[in-house]
Design a protein around this motif. Structure first.
Motif, PDB file in Angstrom:
ATOM      1  N   GLN A 226      -2.887   5.580  -1.017  1.00 35.12           N
ATOM      2  CA  GLN A 226      -1.402   5.195  -0.528  1.00 35.12           C
ATOM      3  C   GLN A 226      -1.427   3.538  -0.549  1.00 35.12           C
ATOM      4  OE1 GLN A 226       1.010   7.348  -0.440  1.00 35.12           O
ATOM      5  NE2 GLN A 226      -0.680   8.622  -1.232  1.00 35.12           N
ATOM      6  N   ARG A 227      -2.518   3.120   0.185  1.00 38.89           N
ATOM      7  CA  ARG A 227      -2.559   1.551   0.077  1.00 38.89           C
ATOM      8  C   ARG A 227      -2.337   1.061  -1.292  1.00 38.89           C
ATOM      9  NH1 ARG A 227      -7.068   0.622   4.855  1.00 38.89           N
ATOM     10  NH2 ARG A 227      -5.517   0.819   6.800  1.00 38.89           N
ATOM     11  N   TYR A 228      -3.045   1.561  -2.214  1.00 41.29           N
ATOM     12  CA  TYR A 228      -2.824   1.194  -3.520  1.00 41.29           C
ATOM     13  C   TYR A 228      -1.416   1.065  -3.973  1.00 41.29           C
ATOM     14  CZ  TYR A 228      -3.387   1.151  -8.751  1.00 41.29           C
ATOM     15  OH  TYR A 228      -3.019   0.736  -9.830  1.00 41.29           O
ATOM     16  N   TYR A 229      -0.994   2.370  -3.801  1.00 40.60           N
ATOM     17  CA  TYR A 229       0.444   2.451  -4.384  1.00 40.60           C
ATOM     18  C   TYR A 229       1.377   1.610  -3.747  1.00 40.60           C
ATOM     19  CZ  TYR A 229      -1.032   6.690  -6.980  1.00 40.60           C
ATOM     20  OH  TYR A 229      -1.443   7.652  -7.698  1.00 40.60           O
ATOM     21  N   LEU A 230       1.245   1.260  -2.333  1.00 41.97           N
ATOM     22  CA  LEU A 230       2.156   0.423  -1.659  1.00 41.97           C
ATOM     23  C   LEU A 230       2.094  -1.110  -1.968  1.00 41.97           C
ATOM     24  CD1 LEU A 230       1.930   1.910   2.088  1.00 41.97           C
ATOM     25  CD2 LEU A 230       4.001   1.939   0.473  1.00 41.97           C
ATOM     26  N   LYS A 231       0.640  -1.328  -2.449  1.00 42.11           N
ATOM     27  CA  LYS A 231       0.376  -2.745  -2.813  1.00 42.11           C
ATOM     28  C   LYS A 231       1.126  -3.058  -4.201  1.00 42.11           C
ATOM     29  CE  LYS A 231      -3.648  -4.930  -2.047  1.00 42.11           C
ATOM     30  NZ  LYS A 231      -5.099  -5.110  -2.062  1.00 42.11           N
ATOM     31  N   GLN A 232       0.901  -1.768  -5.115  1.00 42.09           N
ATOM     32  CA  GLN A 232       1.874  -2.023  -6.409  1.00 42.09           C
ATOM     33  C   GLN A 232       3.206  -2.124  -6.294  1.00 42.09           C
ATOM     34  OE1 GLN A 232       0.216  -2.291  -9.457  1.00 42.09           O
ATOM     35  NE2 GLN A 232      -1.700  -2.016  -8.196  1.00 42.09           N
ATOM     36  N   ILE A 233       3.905  -1.385  -5.461  1.00 41.36           N
ATOM     37  CA  ILE A 233       5.362  -1.413  -5.157  1.00 41.36           C
ATOM     38  C   ILE A 233       5.652  -2.720  -4.399  1.00 41.36           C
ATOM     39  CG2 ILE A 233       7.080  -0.532  -3.731  1.00 41.36           C
ATOM     40  CD1 ILE A 233       5.660   2.339  -4.142  1.00 41.36           C
ATOM     41  N   ASP A 234       5.000  -3.410  -3.553  1.00 39.52           N
ATOM     42  CA  ASP A 234       5.226  -4.476  -2.882  1.00 39.52           C
ATOM     43  C   ASP A 234       5.140  -5.676  -4.082  1.00 39.52           C
ATOM     44  OD1 ASP A 234       5.597  -3.387  -0.521  1.00 39.52           O
ATOM     45  OD2 ASP A 234       3.674  -3.779   0.151  1.00 39.52           O
ATOM     46  N   ALA A 235       3.967  -5.599  -4.859  1.00 40.90           N
ATOM     47  CA  ALA A 235       4.010  -6.612  -6.009  1.00 40.90           C
ATOM     48  C   ALA A 235       5.160  -6.651  -6.923  1.00 40.90           C
ATOM     49  CB  ALA A 235       2.766  -6.514  -6.740  1.00 40.90           C
ATOM     50  N   ALA A 236       5.576  -5.261  -7.454  1.00 41.31           N
ATOM     51  CA  ALA A 236       6.847  -5.409  -8.030  1.00 41.31           C
ATOM     52  C   ALA A 236       8.166  -5.600  -7.118  1.00 41.31           C
ATOM     53  CB  ALA A 236       6.979  -3.663  -8.482  1.00 41.31           C
ATOM     54  N   LEU A 237       8.257  -5.407  -6.113  1.00 42.51           N
ATOM     55  CA  LEU A 237       9.281  -6.035  -5.278  1.00 42.51           C
ATOM     56  C   LEU A 237       9.234  -7.589  -5.228  1.00 42.51           C
ATOM     57  CD1 LEU A 237       9.514  -3.464  -2.488  1.00 42.51           C
ATOM     58  CD2 LEU A 237      11.058  -3.638  -4.306  1.00 42.51           C
ATOM     59  N   VAL A 238       8.230  -8.122  -5.183  1.00 39.82           N
ATOM     60  CA  VAL A 238       8.098  -9.483  -5.104  1.00 39.82           C
ATOM     61  C   VAL A 238       8.659 -10.216  -6.477  1.00 39.82           C
ATOM     62  CG1 VAL A 238       6.448 -11.351  -5.003  1.00 39.82           C
ATOM     63  CG2 VAL A 238       6.327  -9.716  -3.127  1.00 39.82           C
ATOM     64  N   SER A 239       8.063  -9.439  -7.461  1.00 40.45           N
ATOM     65  CA  SER A 239       8.188  -9.909  -8.962  1.00 40.45           C
ATOM     66  C   SER A 239       9.759  -9.832  -9.263  1.00 40.45           C
ATOM     67  CB  SER A 239       7.595  -8.885 -10.031  1.00 40.45           C
ATOM     68  OG  SER A 239       6.201  -9.328  -9.929  1.00 40.45           O
ATOM     69  N   ALA A 240      10.288  -8.791  -8.705  1.00 38.27           N
ATOM     70  CA  ALA A 240      11.766  -8.317  -9.010  1.00 38.27           C
ATOM     71  C   ALA A 240      12.536  -9.532  -8.101  1.00 38.27           C
ATOM     72  CB  ALA A 240      12.176  -6.881  -8.405  1.00 38.27           C
ATOM     73  N   ALA A 241      12.321  -9.867  -6.846  1.00 43.63           N
ATOM     74  CA  ALA A 241      12.998 -10.892  -5.998  1.00 43.63           C
ATOM     75  C   ALA A 241      13.033 -12.285  -6.884  1.00 43.63           C
ATOM     76  CB  ALA A 241      12.256 -10.886  -4.720  1.00 43.63           C
ATOM     77  N   LYS A 242      11.817 -12.461  -7.694  1.00 37.35           N
ATOM     78  CA  LYS A 242      11.798 -13.649  -8.378  1.00 37.35           C
ATOM     79  C   LYS A 242      12.670 -13.684  -9.566  1.00 37.35           C
ATOM     80  CE  LYS A 242       7.059 -14.969  -6.826  1.00 37.35           C
ATOM     81  NZ  LYS A 242       5.786 -14.996  -7.245  1.00 37.35           N
ATOM     82  N   GLY A 243      13.069 -12.700  -9.981  1.00 34.94           N
ATOM     83  CA  GLY A 243      13.926 -12.414 -11.159  1.00 34.94           C
ATOM     84  C   GLY A 243      12.835 -11.763 -12.345  1.00 34.94           C
TER      85      GLY A 243
END
Length: 94
Positions: free
Chosen positions: A50-67
């Motif tokens: 679950q930590r792995y999946y959350l890390k992947q999701i968080d990284a995607a959200l950071v990338s999305a926030a940067k466009g």
């Protein structure tokens, strides 16, 4: 050994069906481990996953926030893999 490594233990109560308990006992016997050790390992594995999946999701959200966006095919593969693994775990549980 865990106490020597600085890990404290707590006691928890887990509800399971008779079938789950029988399956767990069967696996415990084959691995020559007690039920508690197997449950502890399962919880550790679940938390790590679950930590792995959350890390992947968080990284995607950071990338999305940067466009920055992940190609649609890559996102599709990630979610299919995630759902596929969940379905596989559910199937093994039966």
């Amino acid at each position: 050994m865990e106490a020597a490594m600085g890990k404290s233990k707590v006691t928890v109560s887990i509800r399971m069906t008779g079938e789950q308990r029988a399956a767990l006992d069967e696996i415990a016997a084959r691995y020559d481990k007690d039920r508690s050790a197997l449950v502890g390992e399962a919880i550790d594995n679940y938390i790590a996953e679950q930590r792995y999946y959350l890390k992947q999701i968080d990284a995607a959200l950071v990338s999305a926030a940067k466009g920055e966006f992940v190609p649609e095919e890559q996102m599709k593969n990630f979610w299919e893999s995630w759902h596929g693994e969940a379905a596989e775990r559910e199937q093994f549980a039966k």
